[in-house]
Structures are given as structure tokens and as C-alpha cells.
Design an enzyme around this catalytic site. Structure first.
Site, PDB file in Angstrom:
ATOM      1  CG  ASN A 249       3.400   2.245   3.786  1.00  0.00           C
ATOM      2  OD1 ASN A 249       3.259   3.386   3.395  1.00  0.00           O
ATOM      3  ND2 ASN A 249       2.582   1.283   3.468  1.00  0.00           N
TER       4      ASN A 249
ATOM      5  CG  HIS B  79     -15.428  -6.692   6.572  1.00  0.00           C
ATOM      6  ND1 HIS B  79     -14.995  -6.109   7.734  1.00  0.00           N
ATOM      7  CD2 HIS B  79     -14.370  -6.678   5.726  1.00  0.00           C
ATOM      8  CE1 HIS B  79     -13.719  -5.747   7.593  1.00  0.00           C
ATOM      9  NE2 HIS B  79     -13.324  -6.075   6.388  1.00  0.00           N
TER      10      HIS B  79
ATOM     11  CD  GLU C 151      -3.002  -1.440   2.029  1.00  0.00           C
ATOM     12  OE1 GLU C 151      -3.225  -0.480   2.780  1.00  0.00           O
ATOM     13  OE2 GLU C 151      -3.650  -2.492   2.060  1.00  0.00           O
TER      14      GLU C 151
ATOM     15  CD  GLU D 227      -7.367   1.040   2.938  1.00  0.00           C
ATOM     16  OE1 GLU D 227      -8.395   0.709   3.542  1.00  0.00           O
ATOM     17  OE2 GLU D 227      -6.345   0.343   2.927  1.00  0.00           O
TER      18      GLU D 227
ATOM     19  CD  GLU E  78      -8.955  -7.019   9.273  1.00  0.00           C
ATOM     20  OE1 GLU E  78      -9.115  -6.271   8.303  1.00  0.00           O
ATOM     21  OE2 GLU E  78      -7.936  -7.754   9.408  1.00  0.00           O
TER      22      GLU E  78
ATOM     23  CG  HIS F 240      -9.287  -5.225   0.985  1.00  0.00           C
ATOM     24  ND1 HIS F 240      -9.390  -3.862   1.074  1.00  0.00           N
ATOM     25  CD2 HIS F 240     -10.154  -5.605   0.019  1.00  0.00           C
ATOM     26  CE1 HIS F 240     -10.294  -3.431   0.200  1.00  0.00           C
ATOM     27  NE2 HIS F 240     -10.775  -4.471  -0.451  1.00  0.00           N
ATOM     28  CD  GLU F 241      -5.725  -5.088   4.284  1.00  0.00           C
ATOM     29  OE1 GLU F 241      -6.502  -6.013   4.579  1.00  0.00           O
ATOM     30  OE2 GLU F 241      -6.103  -3.927   4.083  1.00  0.00           O
TER      31      GLU F 241
HETATM   32  C1  NOJ Z   1      -8.110  -2.259   5.597  1.00  0.00           C
HETATM   33  C2  NOJ Z   1      -8.917  -2.469   4.350  1.00  0.00           C
HETATM   34  O1  NOJ Z   1      -8.239  -2.084   3.194  1.00  0.00           O
HETATM   35  C3  NOJ Z   1     -10.199  -1.691   4.520  1.00  0.00           C
HETATM   36  O2  NOJ Z   1     -10.937  -1.698   3.333  1.00  0.00           O
HETATM   37  C4  NOJ Z   1     -10.944  -2.267   5.679  1.00  0.00           C
HETATM   38  O3  NOJ Z   1     -12.124  -1.554   5.852  1.00  0.00           O
HETATM   39  C5  NOJ Z   1     -10.120  -2.206   6.941  1.00  0.00           C
HETATM   40  N1  NOJ Z   1      -8.840  -2.784   6.711  1.00  0.00           N
HETATM   41  C6  NOJ Z   1     -10.784  -2.921   8.108  1.00  0.00           C
HETATM   42  O4  NOJ Z   1     -10.781  -4.297   7.901  1.00  0.00           O
HETATM   43 CA    CA Z   2      -5.850  -1.993   2.868  1.00  0.00          CA
END
Ligand code: NOJ
Ligand code: CA
Length: 705
Positions: A195, A415, A173, A510, A417, A485-486
Site C-alpha cells: 500500500n 464522477h 484499502e 477494484e 475525482e 470513495h477514499e
Molecule cells: C479509485 C476509486 O476507487 C475508483 O473506483 C475510481 O475509478 C478511481 N479511483 C478513479 O477515480
Molecule cells: Ca479506491
């Protein structure tokens, strides 16, 4: 469905074979690859395009752990095999309805003197460039081995201009740095600043896909395809010799890859052209992946969605239900007993408002994050917090929301995480996917924020790469689409598993709420990150002043509204979000119309103009329709883009709605200034538009009778 023509011939015209040297030509003859063994039995290759050198003679091989011999030299050629392949296949979703996979192949089987180990190097030469990989067939003298280093070289012909991000093992990122190769070292620390994981680097390395331009105007792209059961590759530069060498992401012990023959490496790819548009057009990455492994793909569909997300990213609303630290910290397990804050976004009332907005404007889905217990612990003291993916906060009624969304014809998007806790996610995965199916969710956005748990592993090491793949394949069993993501940057795996409908794996929108991104960022991404597959970039921001959402956040979105609209076309993805708040769209309904209209699946894509870091213009024909959409994104210099509409059917009449920057628009000082014009056009029309710094234009074109 598939038309398949495989012809195995000895094609004398494209292959020359003299002793220890082999030559291979691309189907159109423009590329030439030479393979040879040096006197000490060291494998080398070189690549040219239209008689220009692209890659100077470069070594291939491996250093092995606990092994004196290694796999770098002392080889002799024991067999060579050539073939040609020409197939046209149809992706489940994509930029094109039909994709041609056409290459000439050379497989060189090498046998190492004394050890009798066998290593095969397979080269595929396309009209757009080269792919090669290492294969270790089943054999007696090499079964289990640990890679200390892969020694694939890419010897540059000069001090090219590069668009690069640092060789971080845990994040991509970053804003891109444009510099000469010789300046990478000196600019490295500056590129890293800001970063997170500063210890976790290949110190002289850069990430792929790496975009290069030579002084002679040749565009070169280095990446990999089909990254499976192997660590992700970065490239380390030797500044004295201008040679890049593969640098694999290490595991917790510093080891690179655990191998068991029969096995192979991912493909290493070199796409090259004197026309930058060809880099964007290339389908090498997809073609080097295996065909679709999912039999019934009817449940995989492109998705246009909105979400309760930008409010949280900007800090207007919170992921957490309470400002207290409940569960782990206080030993409280019942959230209904803690004091709620008044900023929690994922509450029934707000989510229903988003569902209403989605239904009214024709969106397929609504993403809700922060719906499940634990965010205050994770954001608070416990960096080791792990989620269970099935327990909602008290103000989010999964069943009620499911029924409400269903009654409105809208799909909820889940979602997950993972807090980087990959093993924890694997333990909960089947239950979590089943919970989704039980509650009407077909797609999940997953995330891997923070250091990986188990500690010491990296986001891009072999073990964690295998985790992402496990999640994709398990999801397919449940008919779940994944947007990770990530996770590791994509390498075309969506051909084999088209339920992988998106990845982030780069600096997305973001960051516009965390200070901003470079205004030309989106003119680089298609040349770098998107070479591997679609990105969930989350465009569509109309309110650029973030302090209007959150007075404590002074970020500015470095883009005009017209640029934001163009991203739906220039940033190819079957998953597209309209990321801003409904109330912001309601202020600009005429511009919002483009987001409502734009297609997300295509029959055809034509790159009209392209220069990395400067501009990209693409026209795409909507799948199964006669409508076209055009997008132009511009870098930091004002520029007039002139395009011909000769891609339209001759003799037909069309109406174009053009959403362009106003003359006085500017990403920083006047980002919301746009003008909308309707015009009759035909295949003979030519259009010219000024794109301001950080600007662009978007056009929708429909046939009229
Ligand atoms: C980073 C992600 O890129 C973002 O889209 C997400 O909302 C947050 N993490 C929380 O998981
Ligand atoms: Ca991210």
C-alpha cells in the site's frame, strides 16, 4: 411517521449509585456497565455481558495541548442523570423498514478540581452493546482547546483473535489480517506491504471497525458513530497489558482536534455477543446518529447501476483522452487540438451502448468516469493537478448523452475525482453540483486518490473529515446523492444525511484487478467496514481472468460467479453496481438474471449464519413486496450451508431460483462453474448447498399462487 416514546424515569432496577460508582444495565439486563472514579479522580468504566467481562476497567480522558492540567484525573462527580429511551424510526432506505432505538442512558457530569472544568461522559447501553461519548458543555473555564491525545481505553480480557488492517491515516484499502492481538506488531509490516502511504501510520495501530473474537467464543466489535468535526480514531495496542487506546488521526502539525465548547466527541461503540449474527444485525451505529436532517427525502432513491469503469480499472480502456500530456504540461488548453488515443472509454458511442444495455435490463443508472479534462496530466507528471468538474473531453457530449439517456429512461451518474485536492473541490463544488442538475445527474461518485492537498493533511484528520461532511451537506442542498470513495470510513452518518448512499473506504472489487483480494475478504467486510454503513463494493464480475480484458494484466478475481451474485445480498447497500462488461454478462444471461432481479431496498433482513472470515448467509425481504433474496458467501474451506426457510409466510407457496456453485467450482481453478435450479418451497422447507472455496450461493424466492 415516527412513533416516539421518551420516558424519563429514575429506573432503580437498572441503575445503582453508590458514591463515586455507578452501574447501568441494558434494557434486557444482559449488559452491565460500571463507571467509577479512582482515588485520584480518574474516570474508568468496565463492561460485562451475561456476567462475562468484555472490557476490563479502562480509563477515559484527554491530554490537551499547551496545558499542564489535562483532562485525565482530579475529577469529582458533580451530577448524574439517567433515562431510558425507546423509539422506532423508519430509515429512508435500509436493511429494515423499522429500526428500534432502545437504550438506558447514564450521563455523568465531572468537574475537575482546581480548574473547575466540566466534562460529561454519556453512556448509552443497548441490548447489543455500549456507546459512550464526551461532552463539553458551555462553560467558563474551558472554551477553546486543542486535543493532544484522546485517552479512551478498551482493556481486553485476553489475547483475542482480531481481524485487522493497519492504522494508516490515508487508506483503508487493505486485505484483512487475522491474528492474535499479540501478533499484530510482528505482522504489521507484512500487512502494510503493497500500500501507498507508508509513512503515514500510527505504528502499532489498527483501524476500526475492529472485529475480535475471544477464546471463549465472544464476538466484540469496536468502532465509532457520528464522526463529525473530529478526527477519525484508530486503536493502539499495548501488547503487554492488552489495552487498546484511542489514537486520533493528527493534522499537519501533529495536533488531533480543535475544539470549541459546547462540543462533543463522536460515540465510541462496543458491540458484543456470543452469536456472530448479532454483530451484523446491530443497529447501534445508526441509532447513535441524529435523525434525518433532510426534510423532503423524496429525491433519495436506491440505485442499481452499470458503468464504463471495469474496462478502465483493468486497463482495457483509459480514463485519458490522449496519450500526450496536454493542458498543464504543454500549455495546451484546447483538447480538440491534441491527438486522441483509441482507448478512451468515456466516448459518446460506447456510453450509448452502456445506456442501451442499462435500459434493456432495467438498471437505474450509468456511471461514466474519465469524461472530463485533465486525466493525462494527473496520471502523468503533475501530482498536483486539480480538476474543474465541468469541462468534458471533446468526444463526450454531455448534452447529447443526457438527452439520449433520458429518452431511454436511464439516469447518468456523475464522477468527481478530486485528486485529493479538497480545497479545490470546495471551490468548484456549487458550480459542479449545479452542472449536474442542469444535465440530468442526481448522483455523484466522488474520489480522493493520492495525498491530500493541502499537503501534510491526512484523509482522516479533522479538517478533511469536515470536508467530506461539507460535500454531503452541500450536495443535499442540490438534491444530489453522494457515493464517496477514499473518504473516511462511515460511522452511520447516512441516518442523518441519507443522501450519502454509499462509500468505498475499504478494499473494493477494484483490487481484484490489481492482483486480487483474499477469497474470504467478503466474509470479513460486513463485520468491519459495513458496521459504519453501506459500501459501494462494485460486485458482479463474471470474467475472472483479467488477462482476457487486458493481456498486460495477469490479475485473477478470487471468487466464483455464484459468490459474486451472493454479494448483492450479503454486502448491504442501497447502491449496487453490476461492474462487469455487458459482453461478459451476455455470455451468462441465466446467471445475470439474478442481478436483474435482486432488490436493493428491504423491509426485513435475517442473518441466518455468520462467522467472520468463514461464511455469512443472510435472507432479505424486498421493500413493499413478498419476495425474498438469500445470499451466502464462503471463505477458503468448502462448506455445506443448511438453512431453514421459516422466515417465509406460513401456508404460502413460493418458487425459489437457486444459483449455486457447481460441485467442481473453485475461486481459482474453476470460478465460472455454477448450476441454476428452480424449486417449489414453503416456510417448512430446508435447503442445503455446498459452497466451494471463495464460493457461495444466491436465491431469489417469489410467491406463487
Ligand atoms: C479509485 C476509486 O476507487 C475508483 O473506483 C475510481 O475509478 C478511481 N479511483 C478513479 O477515480
Ligand atoms: Ca479506491
Amino acid at each position: 411517521m415516527k412513533s416516539l416514546f421518551i420516558v424519563h424515569i429514575i429506573f432503580l432496577l437498572s441503575l445503582y449509585n453508590y458514591g463515586n460508582a455507578q452501574e447501568l444495565k441494558s434494557p434486557n439486563g444482559e449488559f452491565e456497565m460500571k463507571f467509577s472514579l479512582e482515588d485520584d479522580g480518574r474516570p474508568t468504566y468496565q463492561l460485562s455481558y451475561k456476567d462475562q467481562e468484555v472490557i476490563k476497567p479502562s480509563y477515559l480522558g484527554f491530554e490537551l495541548k499547551d496545558d499542564d492540567t489535562s483532562l485525565v484525573n482530579n475529577f469529582k462527580i458533580s451530577d448524574t442523570n439517567t433515562s431510558t429511551f425507546d423509539e422506532t424510526w423508519q430509515p429512508v432506505w435500509g436493511e429494515e423498514k423499522d429500526i428500534r432505538n432502545h437504550y438506558n442512558e447514564l450521563a455523568v457530569t465531572l468537574k475537575q478540581n482546581k480548574t473547575n472544568r466540566i466534562m460529561r461522559i454519556r453512556f448509552r447501553l443497548f441490548d447489543e452493546g455500549l456507546g459512550f461519548r464526551y461532552e463539553f458543555p458551555k462553560q467558563e473555564h474551558l472554551v477553546y482547546f486543542v486535543i493532544k491525545d484522546e485517552k479512551s481505553q478498551f482493556a481486553m480480557t485476553g489475547d483475542h483473535t482480531a481481524f485487522w488492517i493497519p492504522g494508516d491515516y490515508d487508506t483503508q484499502e487493505y486485505d484483512y489480517t487475522k491474528s492474535k492481538l499479540s501478533e499484530i506488531n510482528e505482522k504489521f509490516d507484512n500487512a502494510v506491504t503493497g500500500n501507498a502511504s507508508q509513512e503515514q501510520f500510527s505504528k502499532t495501530g489498527v483501524q476500526t471497525a475492529l472485529m475480535l473474537k475471544t477464546d471463549a467464543g465472544l464476538y466484540i466489535n469496536l468502532h465509532e458513530a457520528a464522526l463529525l468535526n473530529y478526527p477519525c480514531m484508530h486503536l493502539n495496542l499495548d501488547e503487554d497489558t492488552m489495552v487498546f487506546e484511542s489514537w486520533l488521526t493528527p493534522d499537519v502539525n501533529g495536533d488531533k482536534g480543535y475544539m470549541q465548547a459546547p462540543c462533543n466527541s463522536p460515540w465510541r461503540t462496543i458491540i458484543a455477543s456470543d452469536d456472530a449474527r448479532d454483530i451484523l444485525k446491530s443497529k447501534i451505529t445508526l441509532n447513535l446518529n441524529e435523525p434525518c436532517a433532510i426534510e423532503d427525502t423524496s429525491w433519495i432513491t436506491p440505485v442499481k447501476y452499470i458503468g464504463v469503469w471495469w474496462e478502465m480499472i483493468t486497463g482495457k480502456s483509459s480514463w485519458s483522452y490522449t496519450d500526450e500530456l496536454p493542458a498543464v504540461q504543454l500549455g495546451i488548453t484546447d483538447y480538440s487540438k491534441v491527438k486522441p488515443n483509441d482507448t478512451h472509454a468515456a466516448n459518446n458511442t460506447k456510453v450509448k451502448r452502456y445506456i442501451d444495455f442499462a435500459a434493456k435490463h432495467g438498471f437505474d443508472g450509468v456511471l461514466v468516469e474519465g469524461w472530463n479534462e485533465g486525466w493525462e496530466d494527473w496520471f502523468g507528471k503533475s501530482k498536483d493537478y486539480v480538476f474543474d468538474f465541468v469541462t468534458p473531453y471533446p468526444d463526450f457530449d454531455v448534452d447529447e448523452i443526457h438527452k439520449y439517456a433520458k429518452s431511454k429512461g436511464v439516469k447518468m451518474i456523475m464522477h468527481h475525482e478530486t485528486s485529493g485536492a479538497t480545497r479545490n473541490y470546495e471551490r468548484h463544488m456549487e458550480k459542479a453540483y449545479q452542472f449536474m442538475k442542469d444535465n440530468g445527474y442526481d448522483a455523484v461518485k466522488s474520489g480522493y486518490v493520492g495525498n491530500i492537498i493541502p499537503r501534510g493533511e491526512h484523509h482522516y484528520s479533522q479538517y478533511i473529515v469536515n470536508h467530506y461532511q461539507y460535500a454531503i451537506e452541500k450536495a443535499a442542498d442540490y438534491e444530489v446523492m453522494v457515493n464517496a470513495h477514499e473518504a473516511v470510513r462511515p460511522t452511520g452518518i447516512c441516518r442523518t444525511y441519507p443522501n450519502l448512499i454509499g462509500n468505498e473506504s475499504a478494499r473494493g472489487t477494484e483490487f481484484q484487478a490489481f492482483g486480487g483480494s483474499k477469497p474470504n475478504h467478503v466474509t470479513v467486510l460486513p463485520f468491519t467496514r459495513l458496521i459504519g454503513g453501506p459500501m459501494d463494493y462494485t460486485p458482479g464480475i463474471f470474467e475472472m481472468d483479467i488477462s482476457k480484458l487486458n493481456p498486460d494484466n495477469n490479475s485473477h478475481v478470487n471468487s466464483t460467479i455464484a459468490n459474486q451474485l451472493a454479494l448483492y445480498v450479503t454486502m448491504y447497500s442501497p447502491l449496487q453496481m453490476a461492474a462487469d462488461l455487458p459482453e461478459h454478462y451476455e455470455q451468462f444471461m441465466d446467471a445475470f438474471q439474478f442481478i436483474k432481479d435482486v432488490a436493493i431496498d428491504w423491509d426485513k433482513s435475517i442473518y441466518l449464519e455468520a462467522e467472520p472470515g468463514a461464511y455469512i448467509t443472510v435472507a432479505r425481504k424486498e421493500k413493499g413486496s413478498n419476495s425474498w433474496f438469500v445470499g451466502n458467501v464462503n471463505g477458503t474451506t468448502p462448506r455445506t450451508s443448511t438453512i431453514k426457510l421459516d422466515f417465509l409466510d406460513e401456508g404460502k407457496k413460493y418458487e425459489a431460483i437457486i444459483y449455486a456453485d457447481a460441485k467442481d467450482a473453485h475461486y481459482k481453478t474453476n470460478p465460472q462453474a455454477y448450476k441454476i435450479k428452480t424449486k417449489k418451497v414453503t416456510s417448512r422447507s430446508k435447503l442445503s448447498h455446498l459452497s466451494v472455496p471463495g464460493g457461495g450461493y444466491a436465491i431469489s424466492i417469489k410467491e406463487v399462487n
